[in-house]
Motif scaffolding. Structure first.
Motif, PDB file in Angstrom:
ATOM      1  N   GLY A 224      21.486 -14.381 -11.985  1.00  0.00           N
ATOM      2  CA  GLY A 224      20.911 -13.085 -11.670  1.00  0.00           C
ATOM      3  C   GLY A 224      20.422 -12.352 -12.905  1.00  0.00           C
ATOM      4  O   GLY A 224      20.556 -12.830 -14.030  1.00  0.00           O
ATOM      5  N   GLY A 225      19.861 -11.177 -12.690  1.00  0.00           N
ATOM      6  CA  GLY A 225      19.359 -10.407 -13.812  1.00  0.00           C
ATOM      7  C   GLY A 225      19.133  -8.959 -13.460  1.00  0.00           C
ATOM      8  O   GLY A 225      18.912  -8.609 -12.297  1.00  0.00           O
ATOM      9  N   VAL A 226      19.204  -8.109 -14.473  1.00  0.00           N
ATOM     10  CA  VAL A 226      18.937  -6.678 -14.325  1.00  0.00           C
ATOM     11  C   VAL A 226      18.295  -6.199 -15.618  1.00  0.00           C
ATOM     12  O   VAL A 226      18.621  -6.684 -16.698  1.00  0.00           O
ATOM     13  CB  VAL A 226      20.242  -5.917 -13.992  1.00  0.00           C
ATOM     14  N   SER A 227      17.340  -5.269 -15.512  1.00  0.00           N
ATOM     15  CA  SER A 227      16.573  -4.820 -16.672  1.00  0.00           C
ATOM     16  C   SER A 227      16.659  -3.313 -16.840  1.00  0.00           C
ATOM     17  O   SER A 227      16.826  -2.574 -15.864  1.00  0.00           O
ATOM     18  CB  SER A 227      15.097  -5.214 -16.529  1.00  0.00           C
TER      19      SER A 227
ATOM     20  N   SER B  29      23.471 -10.380 -14.065  1.00  0.00           N
ATOM     21  CA  SER B  29      24.217  -9.658 -13.031  1.00  0.00           C
ATOM     22  C   SER B  29      25.385 -10.502 -12.520  1.00  0.00           C
ATOM     23  O   SER B  29      26.059 -10.109 -11.565  1.00  0.00           O
ATOM     24  CB  SER B  29      23.288  -9.278 -11.871  1.00  0.00           C
ATOM     25  N   LEU B  30      25.592 -11.656 -13.126  1.00  0.00           N
ATOM     26  CA  LEU B  30      26.722 -12.545 -12.822  1.00  0.00           C
ATOM     27  C   LEU B  30      26.684 -13.121 -11.415  1.00  0.00           C
ATOM     28  O   LEU B  30      27.712 -13.548 -10.879  1.00  0.00           O
ATOM     29  CB  LEU B  30      28.069 -11.838 -13.037  1.00  0.00           C
ATOM     30  N   GLY B  31      25.491 -13.136 -10.816  1.00  0.00           N
ATOM     31  CA  GLY B  31      25.387 -13.689  -9.475  1.00  0.00           C
ATOM     32  C   GLY B  31      23.947 -13.763  -9.031  1.00  0.00           C
ATOM     33  O   GLY B  31      23.102 -12.974  -9.463  1.00  0.00           O
ATOM     34  N   GLY B  32      23.654 -14.699  -8.140  1.00  0.00           N
ATOM     35  CA  GLY B  32      22.283 -14.891  -7.689  1.00  0.00           C
ATOM     36  C   GLY B  32      21.816 -13.818  -6.721  1.00  0.00           C
ATOM     37  O   GLY B  32      22.606 -13.181  -6.023  1.00  0.00           O
TER      38      GLY B  32
ATOM     39  N   THR C 281      27.707   3.877 -16.280  1.00  0.00           N
ATOM     40  CA  THR C 281      28.001   2.607 -15.617  1.00  0.00           C
ATOM     41  C   THR C 281      26.987   2.308 -14.521  1.00  0.00           C
ATOM     42  O   THR C 281      26.603   3.203 -13.762  1.00  0.00           O
ATOM     43  CB  THR C 281      29.414   2.635 -14.996  1.00  0.00           C
ATOM     44  N   ALA C 282      26.574   1.041 -14.446  1.00  0.00           N
ATOM     45  CA  ALA C 282      25.703   0.566 -13.368  1.00  0.00           C
ATOM     46  C   ALA C 282      26.469  -0.424 -12.499  1.00  0.00           C
ATOM     47  O   ALA C 282      27.282  -1.217 -12.999  1.00  0.00           O
ATOM     48  CB  ALA C 282      24.458  -0.112 -13.943  1.00  0.00           C
ATOM     49  N   PHE C 283      26.200  -0.368 -11.196  1.00  0.00           N
ATOM     50  CA  PHE C 283      26.832  -1.258 -10.223  1.00  0.00           C
ATOM     51  C   PHE C 283      25.743  -2.092  -9.572  1.00  0.00           C
ATOM     52  O   PHE C 283      24.808  -1.544  -8.981  1.00  0.00           O
ATOM     53  CB  PHE C 283      27.586  -0.450  -9.169  1.00  0.00           C
ATOM     54  N   VAL C 284      25.859  -3.414  -9.672  1.00  0.00           N
ATOM     55  CA  VAL C 284      24.826  -4.320  -9.182  1.00  0.00           C
ATOM     56  C   VAL C 284      25.384  -5.196  -8.077  1.00  0.00           C
ATOM     57  O   VAL C 284      26.434  -5.837  -8.245  1.00  0.00           O
ATOM     58  CB  VAL C 284      24.267  -5.199 -10.321  1.00  0.00           C
ATOM     59  N   SER C 285      24.680  -5.227  -6.945  1.00  0.00           N
ATOM     60  CA  SER C 285      25.090  -6.035  -5.787  1.00  0.00           C
ATOM     61  C   SER C 285      24.313  -7.336  -5.771  1.00  0.00           C
ATOM     62  O   SER C 285      23.082  -7.325  -5.752  1.00  0.00           O
ATOM     63  CB  SER C 285      24.831  -5.257  -4.496  1.00  0.00           C
ATOM     64  N   ASN C 286      25.031  -8.436  -5.763  1.00  0.00           N
ATOM     65  CA  ASN C 286      24.413  -9.765  -5.729  1.00  0.00           C
ATOM     66  C   ASN C 286      24.472 -10.318  -4.311  1.00  0.00           C
ATOM     67  O   ASN C 286      25.534 -10.768  -3.855  1.00  0.00           O
ATOM     68  CB  ASN C 286      25.137 -10.710  -6.692  1.00  0.00           C
TER      69      ASN C 286
ATOM     70  N   SER D 259      28.675 -11.008  -4.742  1.00  0.00           N
ATOM     71  CA  SER D 259      29.563 -10.360  -5.701  1.00  0.00           C
ATOM     72  C   SER D 259      29.021  -9.011  -6.157  1.00  0.00           C
ATOM     73  O   SER D 259      27.838  -8.701  -5.988  1.00  0.00           O
ATOM     74  CB  SER D 259      29.761 -11.264  -6.932  1.00  0.00           C
ATOM     75  N   LEU D 260      29.912  -8.235  -6.756  1.00  0.00           N
ATOM     76  CA  LEU D 260      29.572  -6.965  -7.396  1.00  0.00           C
ATOM     77  C   LEU D 260      29.766  -7.122  -8.891  1.00  0.00           C
ATOM     78  O   LEU D 260      30.793  -7.641  -9.332  1.00  0.00           O
ATOM     79  CB  LEU D 260      30.488  -5.850  -6.873  1.00  0.00           C
ATOM     80  N   ALA D 261      28.779  -6.673  -9.679  1.00  0.00           N
ATOM     81  CA  ALA D 261      28.903  -6.675 -11.136  1.00  0.00           C
ATOM     82  C   ALA D 261      28.890  -5.237 -11.638  1.00  0.00           C
ATOM     83  O   ALA D 261      28.148  -4.396 -11.117  1.00  0.00           O
ATOM     84  CB  ALA D 261      27.765  -7.467 -11.776  1.00  0.00           C
ATOM     85  N   VAL D 262      29.725  -4.957 -12.635  1.00  0.00           N
ATOM     86  CA  VAL D 262      29.836  -3.618 -13.211  1.00  0.00           C
ATOM     87  C   VAL D 262      29.407  -3.704 -14.672  1.00  0.00           C
ATOM     88  O   VAL D 262      30.029  -4.422 -15.466  1.00  0.00           O
ATOM     89  CB  VAL D 262      31.271  -3.083 -13.097  1.00  0.00           C
ATOM     90  N   LEU D 263      28.338  -2.978 -15.011  1.00  0.00           N
ATOM     91  CA  LEU D 263      27.768  -3.064 -16.360  1.00  0.00           C
ATOM     92  C   LEU D 263      27.811  -1.699 -17.051  1.00  0.00           C
ATOM     93  O   LEU D 263      27.357  -0.697 -16.477  1.00  0.00           O
ATOM     94  CB  LEU D 263      26.316  -3.533 -16.329  1.00  0.00           C
ATOM     95  N   PRO D 264      28.330  -1.639 -18.282  1.00  0.00           N
ATOM     96  CA  PRO D 264      28.271  -0.392 -19.053  1.00  0.00           C
ATOM     97  C   PRO D 264      26.830  -0.072 -19.456  1.00  0.00           C
ATOM     98  O   PRO D 264      26.002  -0.981 -19.630  1.00  0.00           O
ATOM     99  CB  PRO D 264      29.113  -0.690 -20.290  1.00  0.00           C
TER     100      PRO D 264
END
Length: 376
Positions: free
Chosen positions: A88-91, A110-113, A126-131, A136-141
């Protein structure tokens, strides 16, 4: 600088600010799928007086920057990259506050597809990303410079549901922060649950709440979630059953109590296939809208003093496959993004009745998925 000059310059700056406010021009961002010539993220200027959108910029991103979120400062924008690899990815992008234009800053996994949704907490840390694909849920500072850091926490969901085609494995579809910023509610389309987590936005971590989830009918397919402006009630899109669920919320524990479930959003005489997508409440808290893909319209509900819904109408949206839509912060206009007809349509909203009137304005955008408006 003498006092007269200072007063003159101050007056000119004040007039400039007034003129800008009176111009009615606001910045909008559109996330897309990388289909049919889409360049990535599109930046528009909305003229409120004329009710028109004019493109300012197209930001190159070939990995389906589908869902977007703004930093609370308005200085940064974030996109999921749904077409990225299995990790996965986030920008992140900086926002030129004078023009609204974007400049790419950095990207993270994003630690997941199939990342399909991103939200940012109210402190902007903090950002919360749904895969969706990875379940899965990824939590990014988020750094002080607005850049995304490597994920510091993640939660892997698991399970299946009765819909064997759509509920074959976990599909995390959204993560919505509570108005108090203490809890995040994570919808899993497969498990028919809203998982509830306590947030630590300083450490960018989550942990299950004392009541760790709320459930809806098997096969419903939780998708997007929103809170009433008063914070007492919350509303869930049930994608697979084309319905909506209503909850009351305990602000101390974050616990949800189901008070209405399976409320149909389609016209009684509509019998074709359909899936629901997005959900929003107008600024007054009196009306709720939910998009339907197949019927290609918005369902319109009134919201009672007890939080419960009563359906009052349907509005065809003048396009095919309405995904995300936006009610502008003043409650005057509604913008609907159509994934399969490559357009965004603009509606004028009656703030007393909640009904919508098509303005005749349709803006061409390839495969639009998400539309948001910048903070003013």
């Amino acid at each position: 600088m003498n006092k007269v000059v200072r007063c003159f310059l101050g007056a000119m700056l004040g007039l400039s600010a007034v003129a800008q406010a009176q111009s009615g021009k606001e910045i909008m961002y559109v996330g897309t799928y990388s289909l049919r010539g889409s360049e990535g993220i599109y930046v528009f200027e909305f003229d409120r007086k004329a009710g028109t959108m004019q493109q300012l910029q197209a930001v190159s991103n070939a990995k389906s920057p589908s869902f977007l979120a703004l930093h609370p400062s308005g200085n940064y924008l974030y996109s999921v990259n749904e077409g990225a690899d299995k990790l996965g990815g986030v920008s992140s992008y900086s926002v030129d506050k004078a023009t609204g234009k974007l400049q790419f800053m950095n990207g993270q996994s994003s630690l997941g597809g199939g990342p399909c949704h991103i939200s940012v907490d109210q402190t902007g840390k903090t950002a919360f990303v749904s895969n969706y694909g990875g379940g899965s849920l990824a939590v990014l500072p988020i750094g002080a410079d607005g850049k995304l850091k490597v994920a510091t926490d993640s939660v892997q969901d698991a399970g299946t549901g009765p819909n064997t085609q759509r509920q074959d494995k976990a599909h995390v579809h959204s993560a919505t922060l509570a108005p108090d910023n203490r809890f995040v509610y994570v919808a899993d389309l497969t498990t028919d649950k809203l998982n509830i987590f306590e947030t630590d936005v300083k450490a960018s971590t989550v942990k299950p709440a004392s009541t760790p989830y709320a459930t809806v009918k098997p096969g419903s397919g939780p998708r997007h979630f929103t809170f009433h402006p008063n914070g007492k009630y919350a509303y869930l899109v049930e994608e697979l059953s084309s319905s909506v669920a209503v909850f009351s919320r305990n602000p101390k524990t974050g616990e949800l109590t189901l008070i209405q479930d399976g409320i149909k959003t389609l016209p009684a005489d509509f019998t074709d296939s359909n899936t629901s997508a997005d959900i929003h409440i107008d600024p007054s808290g009196k009306f709720l809208y939910q998009s339907n893909r197949g019927y290609n319209g918005l369902a319109i509900f009134t919201i009672g003093s007890d939080g419960k819904l009563t359906k009052v109408g349907d509005q065809p949206t003048e396009g095919k496959t309405p995904r995300n839509f936006l009610i502008d912060p003043k409650g005057e206009f509604v913008f609907v993004a159509h994934q399969d007809s490559d357009n965004i349509t603009i509606f004028k909203r009656d703030q007393k009745t909640g009904k919508l009137t098509y303005t005749g304005q349709s803006v061409k955008v390839p495969a639009p998925v998400c539309v948001i408006m910048a903070n003013r």
